[in-house]
Design a protein around this motif. Structure first.
Motif, PDB file in Angstrom:
ATOM      1  N   GLY A  96       0.790  -1.224   0.000  1.00 30.29           N
ATOM      2  CA  GLY A  96       0.000   0.000   0.000  1.00 30.29           C
ATOM      3  C   GLY A  96       0.822   1.274   0.000  1.00 30.29           C
ATOM      4  N   GLN A  97       2.129   1.146   0.100  1.00 25.65           N
ATOM      5  CA  GLN A  97       3.006   2.314   0.137  1.00 25.65           C
ATOM      6  C   GLN A  97       3.644   2.561  -1.229  1.00 25.65           C
ATOM      7  N   PRO A  98       3.906   3.836  -1.578  1.00 25.92           N
ATOM      8  CA  PRO A  98       4.537   4.153  -2.863  1.00 25.92           C
ATOM      9  C   PRO A  98       5.862   3.415  -3.043  1.00 25.92           C
ATOM     10  N   ALA A  99       6.041   2.826  -4.206  1.00 26.16           N
ATOM     11  CA  ALA A  99       7.286   2.099  -4.500  1.00 26.16           C
ATOM     12  C   ALA A  99       8.045   2.739  -5.660  1.00 26.16           C
ATOM     13  N   ALA A 100       7.326   3.063  -6.738  1.00 24.34           N
ATOM     14  CA  ALA A 100       8.012   3.643  -7.897  1.00 24.34           C
ATOM     15  C   ALA A 100       7.008   4.231  -8.878  1.00 24.34           C
ATOM     16  N   LEU A 101       7.502   5.111  -9.731  1.00 24.15           N
ATOM     17  CA  LEU A 101       6.727   5.678 -10.828  1.00 24.15           C
ATOM     18  C   LEU A 101       7.369   5.226 -12.131  1.00 24.15           C
ATOM     19  N   ILE A 102       6.543   4.810 -13.081  1.00 25.14           N
ATOM     20  CA  ILE A 102       7.041   4.397 -14.395  1.00 25.14           C
ATOM     21  C   ILE A 102       6.331   5.246 -15.436  1.00 25.14           C
ATOM     22  N   PHE A 103       7.088   5.908 -16.291  1.00 25.15           N
ATOM     23  CA  PHE A 103       6.477   6.808 -17.266  1.00 25.15           C
ATOM     24  C   PHE A 103       7.374   6.985 -18.478  1.00 25.15           C
ATOM     25  N   GLU A 104       6.817   7.600 -19.500  1.00 18.73           N
ATOM     26  CA  GLU A 104       7.554   7.866 -20.743  1.00 18.73           C
ATOM     27  C   GLU A 104       8.277   9.204 -20.676  1.00 18.73           C
ATOM     28  N   SER A 105       9.317   9.317 -21.466  1.00 18.64           N
ATOM     29  CA  SER A 105      10.037  10.570 -21.616  1.00 18.64           C
ATOM     30  C   SER A 105      10.636  10.577 -23.017  1.00 18.64           C
ATOM     31  N   ILE A 106      10.886  11.759 -23.534  1.00 15.55           N
ATOM     32  CA  ILE A 106      11.471  11.865 -24.869  1.00 15.55           C
ATOM     33  C   ILE A 106      12.677  12.786 -24.853  1.00 15.55           C
ATOM     34  N   ALA A 107      13.768  12.314 -25.439  1.00 15.00           N
ATOM     35  CA  ALA A 107      14.936  13.155 -25.684  1.00 15.00           C
ATOM     36  C   ALA A 107      14.738  13.723 -27.090  1.00 15.00           C
ATOM     37  N   PRO A 108      14.464  15.004 -27.222  1.00 15.01           N
ATOM     38  CA  PRO A 108      14.147  15.565 -28.538  1.00 15.01           C
ATOM     39  C   PRO A 108      15.357  15.816 -29.426  1.00 15.01           C
ATOM     40  N   ASP A 109      16.541  15.737 -28.833  1.00 15.46           N
ATOM     41  CA  ASP A 109      17.739  16.167 -29.553  1.00 15.46           C
ATOM     42  C   ASP A 109      18.740  15.051 -29.817  1.00 15.46           C
ATOM     43  N   GLY A 110      18.230  13.881 -30.169  1.00 16.62           N
ATOM     44  CA  GLY A 110      19.126  12.802 -30.564  1.00 16.62           C
ATOM     45  C   GLY A 110      19.807  13.152 -31.887  1.00 16.62           C
ATOM     46  N   TYR A 111      20.819  12.405 -32.253  1.00 20.56           N
ATOM     47  CA  TYR A 111      21.556  12.677 -33.487  1.00 20.56           C
ATOM     48  C   TYR A 111      20.638  12.589 -34.706  1.00 20.56           C
ATOM     49  N   ALA A 112      19.696  11.641 -34.676  1.00 15.67           N
ATOM     50  CA  ALA A 112      18.798  11.432 -35.820  1.00 15.67           C
ATOM     51  C   ALA A 112      17.337  11.712 -35.468  1.00 15.67           C
ATOM     52  N   GLY A 113      17.119  12.502 -34.417  1.00 10.19           N
ATOM     53  CA  GLY A 113      15.745  12.832 -34.049  1.00 10.19           C
ATOM     54  C   GLY A 113      15.391  12.419 -32.636  1.00 10.19           C
ATOM     55  N   LYS A 114      14.105  12.282 -32.384  1.00 11.92           N
ATOM     56  CA  LYS A 114      13.614  11.974 -31.043  1.00 11.92           C
ATOM     57  C   LYS A 114      14.010  10.566 -30.596  1.00 11.92           C
ATOM     58  N   ILE A 115      14.281  10.463 -29.294  1.00 11.67           N
ATOM     59  CA  ILE A 115      14.567   9.167 -28.682  1.00 11.67           C
ATOM     60  C   ILE A 115      13.551   8.971 -27.577  1.00 11.67           C
ATOM     61  N   ARG A 116      12.713   7.955 -27.709  1.00 11.09           N
ATOM     62  CA  ARG A 116      11.669   7.697 -26.710  1.00 11.09           C
ATOM     63  C   ARG A 116      12.210   6.775 -25.617  1.00 11.09           C
ATOM     64  N   LEU A 117      11.857   7.097 -24.390  1.00  9.19           N
ATOM     65  CA  LEU A 117      12.353   6.344 -23.242  1.00  9.19           C
ATOM     66  C   LEU A 117      11.219   5.921 -22.332  1.00  9.19           C
ATOM     67  N   ILE A 118      11.467   4.880 -21.551  1.00  9.45           N
ATOM     68  CA  ILE A 118      10.608   4.550 -20.425  1.00  9.45           C
ATOM     69  C   ILE A 118      11.513   4.588 -19.193  1.00  9.45           C
ATOM     70  N   VAL A 119      11.037   5.277 -18.162  1.00  9.03           N
ATOM     71  CA  VAL A 119      11.840   5.535 -16.977  1.00  9.03           C
ATOM     72  C   VAL A 119      11.103   5.049 -15.730  1.00  9.03           C
ATOM     73  N   ALA A 120      11.824   4.388 -14.834  1.00  3.35           N
ATOM     74  CA  ALA A 120      11.252   3.962 -13.551  1.00  3.35           C
ATOM     75  C   ALA A 120      12.060   4.611 -12.438  1.00  3.35           C
ATOM     76  N   ILE A 121      11.364   5.351 -11.576  1.00  2.00           N
ATOM     77  CA  ILE A 121      12.028   6.040 -10.475  1.00  2.00           C
ATOM     78  C   ILE A 121      11.384   5.617  -9.161  1.00  2.00           C
ATOM     79  N   ARG A 122      12.208   5.107  -8.256  1.00  2.00           N
ATOM     80  CA  ARG A 122      11.702   4.643  -6.970  1.00  2.00           C
ATOM     81  C   ARG A 122      11.210   5.810  -6.126  1.00  2.00           C
ATOM     82  N   ALA A 123      10.407   5.503  -5.126  1.00  2.00           N
ATOM     83  CA  ALA A 123       9.824   6.530  -4.269  1.00  2.00           C
ATOM     84  C   ALA A 123      10.886   7.332  -3.528  1.00  2.00           C
TER      85      ALA A 123
END
Length: 225
Positions: A96-123
């Protein structure tokens, strides 16, 4: 003018043809509906399995015990994450306690364009994992950001982010070593890791600033920034 039997029967034939076509449409529609209802559970199960495979890469199931795919928030367009359209955030909890958040993120400045990521960050603010989900970086050069393409199978480049946090790594060190930072990079391809590192750093800052509110929001509602 004399009306022939053929002319007299034409309207009747047209009506009969229309009726037959109508019956075929009804039957065909019914079959399609039945096929959809029959295959829908399998399609949904497959989609769920694919989502969980991706989540498993950034957060071990041993770290949470809730129904992760049901404990979600719909985020609006979030510039801090490089997202200009709504996305889904998943909340992991344990006991019942917060453990982590998982969400998308985008690096807009890759060498050939956008780089899509999935990121998990613990509480507690530590990164549990980062994975690249889509990119167009140069094969054999910048594509080492993707685990499957990285030649270092023992310690792929993207795994350097694990356990990094704002508390343990100063802001100036969230860079590749060529720029005076903490992260390794492969010679000849610095633009790509720079872009990913910058995006992950922004994601960690965003999560830190919004963590309490994100965990407190009712499931299914829109998150805040």
């Amino acid at each position: 003018m004399t009306t022939t039997a053929k002319e007299l029967s034409a309207p009747g034939m047209a009506a009969r043809t229309a009726a037959i076509l109508f019956v075929f449409v009804i039957i065909f529609t019914g079959l399609l509906s039945a096929a959809y209802l029959w295959t829908k559970p399998a399609i949904e199960a497959s989609a769920t399995e694919e989502k969980m495979k991706l989540v498993d890469e950034v957060l071990p199931r041993s770290e949470y015990d809730n129904a992760l795919l049901e404990d979600t928030l719909t985020l609006p367009a979030t510039p801090e994450l490089g997202l200009n359209e709504p996305s889904t955030l998943y909340r992991a909890r344990r006991g019942g306690q917060p453990a982590a958040l998982i969400f998308e993120s985008i690096a807009p400045d890759g060498y050939a364009g956008k780089i899509r990521l999935i990121v998990a960050i613990r509480a507690d603010g530590r990164l549990a994992g980062v994975r690249v989900t889509q990119h167009k970086e140069t094969p054999g050069l910048g594509d080492y950001i993707e685990v499957k393409k990285d030649k270092n199978k023992a310690r792929p480049w993207i795994t350097q982010f694990v356990d990094m946090s704002l508390a343990t790594v100063s802001d100036k060190d969230w860079k590749v070593k060529k720029d005076g930072g903490h992260l390794d990079y492969y010679a000849g391809a610095t633009v790509t890791p720079r872009a990913v590192t910058k995006a992950v750093f922004k994601a960690v800052h965003w999560a830190e600033a919004n963590r309490n509110q994100l965990f407190a929001e009712a499931a299914g509602k829109g998150g805040s920034q």
